[in-house]
Scaffold this active site. Structure first.
Site, PDB file in Angstrom:
ATOM      1  N   LYS A 120       1.187  -1.373  -0.342  1.00 50.25           N
ATOM      2  CA  LYS A 120      -0.348   0.014   0.168  1.00 50.25           C
ATOM      3  C   LYS A 120       0.451   1.128  -0.005  1.00 50.25           C
ATOM      4  O   LYS A 120       1.121   2.043  -0.188  1.00 50.25           O
ATOM      5  CB  LYS A 120      -1.006  -0.366   1.304  1.00 50.25           C
ATOM      6  CG  LYS A 120      -1.989  -1.197   1.626  1.00 50.25           C
ATOM      7  CD  LYS A 120      -2.502  -0.977   2.587  1.00 50.25           C
ATOM      8  CE  LYS A 120      -2.440  -1.069   3.951  1.00 50.25           C
ATOM      9  NZ  LYS A 120      -1.709  -2.119   4.198  1.00 50.25           N
ATOM     10  N   ARG A 142      -9.490   0.746   8.904  1.00 54.51           N
ATOM     11  CA  ARG A 142      -9.165  -1.043   9.664  1.00 54.51           C
ATOM     12  C   ARG A 142      -9.595  -1.287   9.837  1.00 54.51           C
ATOM     13  O   ARG A 142      -9.625  -2.611   9.990  1.00 54.51           O
ATOM     14  CB  ARG A 142      -7.866  -0.864   9.897  1.00 54.51           C
ATOM     15  CG  ARG A 142      -6.498  -1.272   9.149  1.00 54.51           C
ATOM     16  CD  ARG A 142      -5.014  -0.873  10.048  1.00 54.51           C
ATOM     17  NE  ARG A 142      -3.912  -1.204   9.876  1.00 54.51           N
ATOM     18  CZ  ARG A 142      -2.789  -1.325   9.665  1.00 54.51           C
ATOM     19  NH1 ARG A 142      -3.056   0.135   8.848  1.00 54.51           N
ATOM     20  NH2 ARG A 142      -1.808  -1.717   8.814  1.00 54.51           N
ATOM     21  N   ARG A 157      11.932  -6.290   4.951  1.00 54.80           N
ATOM     22  CA  ARG A 157      11.702  -4.639   4.681  1.00 54.80           C
ATOM     23  C   ARG A 157      12.484  -3.724   5.577  1.00 54.80           C
ATOM     24  O   ARG A 157      12.765  -4.640   7.081  1.00 54.80           O
ATOM     25  CB  ARG A 157      10.258  -4.241   4.781  1.00 54.80           C
ATOM     26  CG  ARG A 157       9.302  -3.139   4.639  1.00 54.80           C
ATOM     27  CD  ARG A 157       7.728  -2.879   4.747  1.00 54.80           C
ATOM     28  NE  ARG A 157       7.667  -3.137   5.984  1.00 54.80           N
ATOM     29  CZ  ARG A 157       5.978  -2.874   6.459  1.00 54.80           C
ATOM     30  NH1 ARG A 157       5.775  -2.195   4.878  1.00 54.80           N
ATOM     31  NH2 ARG A 157       5.291  -2.801   7.233  1.00 54.80           N
ATOM     32  N   ARG A 171      11.860  -2.637  11.099  1.00 56.21           N
ATOM     33  CA  ARG A 171      10.502  -2.066  11.997  1.00 56.21           C
ATOM     34  C   ARG A 171      10.301  -3.043  12.840  1.00 56.21           C
ATOM     35  O   ARG A 171      10.295  -4.677  12.865  1.00 56.21           O
ATOM     36  CB  ARG A 171       9.387  -1.946  11.707  1.00 56.21           C
ATOM     37  CG  ARG A 171       9.146  -0.641  11.289  1.00 56.21           C
ATOM     38  CD  ARG A 171       7.414  -0.153  10.235  1.00 56.21           C
ATOM     39  NE  ARG A 171       6.471  -0.835  10.824  1.00 56.21           N
ATOM     40  CZ  ARG A 171       5.598  -0.630   9.810  1.00 56.21           C
ATOM     41  NH1 ARG A 171       5.502  -0.180   8.953  1.00 56.21           N
ATOM     42  NH2 ARG A 171       4.736  -1.949  10.158  1.00 56.21           N
ATOM     43  N   ARG A 219      -0.624  -9.695  13.102  1.00 58.08           N
ATOM     44  CA  ARG A 219      -1.240  -8.653  11.869  1.00 58.08           C
ATOM     45  C   ARG A 219      -2.106  -9.509  11.106  1.00 58.08           C
ATOM     46  O   ARG A 219      -2.688  -8.718  10.769  1.00 58.08           O
ATOM     47  CB  ARG A 219      -0.007  -7.756  11.742  1.00 58.08           C
ATOM     48  CG  ARG A 219       0.829  -6.700  12.340  1.00 58.08           C
ATOM     49  CD  ARG A 219       2.183  -6.760  12.018  1.00 58.08           C
ATOM     50  NE  ARG A 219       1.825  -5.466  10.892  1.00 58.08           N
ATOM     51  CZ  ARG A 219       2.976  -5.461  10.479  1.00 58.08           C
ATOM     52  NH1 ARG A 219       4.419  -5.914  10.205  1.00 58.08           N
ATOM     53  NH2 ARG A 219       2.950  -4.157   9.578  1.00 58.08           N
TER      54      ARG A 219
HETATM   55  P1  ADP Z   1       1.850  -2.356   7.492  1.00 59.85           P
HETATM   56  O1  ADP Z   1      -0.118  -1.230   6.812  1.00 59.85           O
HETATM   57  O2  ADP Z   1       2.876  -2.017   7.011  1.00 59.85           O
HETATM   58  O3  ADP Z   1       1.082  -2.265   9.077  1.00 59.85           O
HETATM   59  P2  ADP Z   1       1.417   0.494   8.743  1.00 59.85           P
HETATM   60  O4  ADP Z   1       1.843   1.081   9.390  1.00 59.85           O
HETATM   61  O5  ADP Z   1       0.436   0.826   7.718  1.00 59.85           O
HETATM   62  O6  ADP Z   1       1.588  -0.973   8.362  1.00 59.85           O
HETATM   63  O7  ADP Z   1       0.882   0.434  10.303  1.00 59.85           O
HETATM   64  C1  ADP Z   1       2.234  -0.377  11.787  1.00 59.85           C
HETATM   65  C2  ADP Z   1       0.807  -0.062  12.877  1.00 59.85           C
HETATM   66  O8  ADP Z   1       0.191   0.919  13.462  1.00 59.85           O
HETATM   67  C3  ADP Z   1      -0.272  -1.693  12.896  1.00 59.85           C
HETATM   68  O9  ADP Z   1      -0.101  -2.168  13.144  1.00 59.85           O
HETATM   69  C4  ADP Z   1      -1.152  -0.569  14.313  1.00 59.85           C
HETATM   70  O10 ADP Z   1      -1.286  -1.426  15.411  1.00 59.85           O
HETATM   71  C5  ADP Z   1      -1.057   0.905  13.670  1.00 59.85           C
HETATM   72  N1  ADP Z   1      -2.000   1.225  12.732  1.00 59.85           N
HETATM   73  C6  ADP Z   1      -2.076   1.697  11.607  1.00 59.85           C
HETATM   74  N2  ADP Z   1      -3.020   2.326  10.686  1.00 59.85           N
HETATM   75  C7  ADP Z   1      -4.053   1.919  12.270  1.00 59.85           C
HETATM   76  C8  ADP Z   1      -5.576   2.294  12.112  1.00 59.85           C
HETATM   77  N3  ADP Z   1      -6.169   2.554  10.823  1.00 59.85           N
HETATM   78  N4  ADP Z   1      -6.331   1.912  13.224  1.00 59.85           N
HETATM   79  C9  ADP Z   1      -5.723   1.076  14.163  1.00 59.85           C
HETATM   80  N5  ADP Z   1      -3.960   1.123  14.229  1.00 59.85           N
HETATM   81  C10 ADP Z   1      -3.305   1.141  13.105  1.00 59.85           C
END
Ligand code: ADP
Ligand code: ZN
Length: 210
Positions: free
Chosen positions: A13, A88, A123, A156, A167
């Site tokens: 994404k 999400r 990554r 990360r 996740r």
């Molecule tokens: P990825 O898409 O690689 O999982 P992100 O950087 O989008 O990584 O998100 C990493 C973490 O940040 C998620 O696992 C969550 O803990 C938190 N997070 C990000 N966006 C949201 C969201 N919209 N709702 C809840 N938690 C979020």
């Protein structure tokens, strides 16, 4: 154009969000990046989010909804935006609707879980600007250094294999229902994630035109 990018963690994404950002000249908004930035700066938000994020859980809806409300009110969102990693959960999508935000298109990037495991463990993310690389598929020019800002690129904490599994579970349970949510509005386009980033990019750009 107001866009949402859906997909599992590691589906690409963020990379596609950058492509669209350059193509349409609208900001890419990543809740993950905003939260990581807050963590780095030791703000209250960062402290609140840390334990959830580290364990691979979602940060509570009300926290991310507040983040998005504030971000979307900024001037640079006037001509559109790309949401990467938000919504999400169904309540997050409902909150977006309740804010009166009109969504033009939702692009869902599909990648099988096994591929995601491999991708995420390779990554590397820039600690300074959040740019994302992959040791095999998208290496930075100098190992360990960001092409854009020369910051240090690191694995990360939530990209460790056990956390990735968690996740993915969270994704299937809480985020995947959003495909139905947006399919019902007729806004959803599915893009099959490809081996090569450029091939996925071509499909994404096509999806934008459709
Ligand atoms: P990825 O898409 O690689 O999982 P992100 O950087 O989008 O990584 O998100 C990493 C973490 O940040 C998620 O696992 C969550 O803990 C938190 N997070 C990000 N966006 C949201 C969201 N919209 N709702 C809840 N938690 C979020
Ligand atoms: Zn950087």
């Amino acid at each position: 154009m107001n866009l949402i990018l859906l997909g599992a963690p590691g589906a690409g994404k963020g990379t596609q969000a950058e492509v669209i950002c350059d193509h349409l000249n609208i900001p890419a908004i990543s809740t993950g990046n905003i939260i990581r930035e807050a963590l780095k700066n030791g703000t209250e938000l960062g402290l609140k989010a840390k334990s959830y994020m580290d364990s691979g859980a979602l940060v509570p809806d009300e926290v991310v909804i507040d983040i998005i409300k504030e971000r979307l009110s900024k001037d640079d969102c006037q001509n559109g935006f790309i949401l990467d990693g938000f919504p999400r959960t169904v309540p997050q999508a409902e909150a977006l609707d309740a804010m009166g935000v009109k969504i033009d298109k939702v692009i869902d990037i599909e990648v099988a879980d096994e591929k995601i495991m491999k991708r995420l463990s390779g990554r590397r993310v820039c600690q300074e600007c959040g740019a994302s690389y992959h040791i095999d598929y998208k290496p930075s020019k100098v190992e360990g250094k960001c092409d854009k800002c020369n910051g240090e690129t690191v694995l990360r904490k939530d990209d460790h294999p056990d956390t990735i599994k968690e996740r993915l579970e969270v994704y299937h349970e809480q985020t995947e229902p959003l495909k139905d949510y947006y399919a019902k509005t007729g806004k959803l386009t599915i893009v099959e994630g490809q081996e090569e980033v450029k091939d996925t990019t071509a499909l994404t750009l096509k999806a934008l035109e459709a």
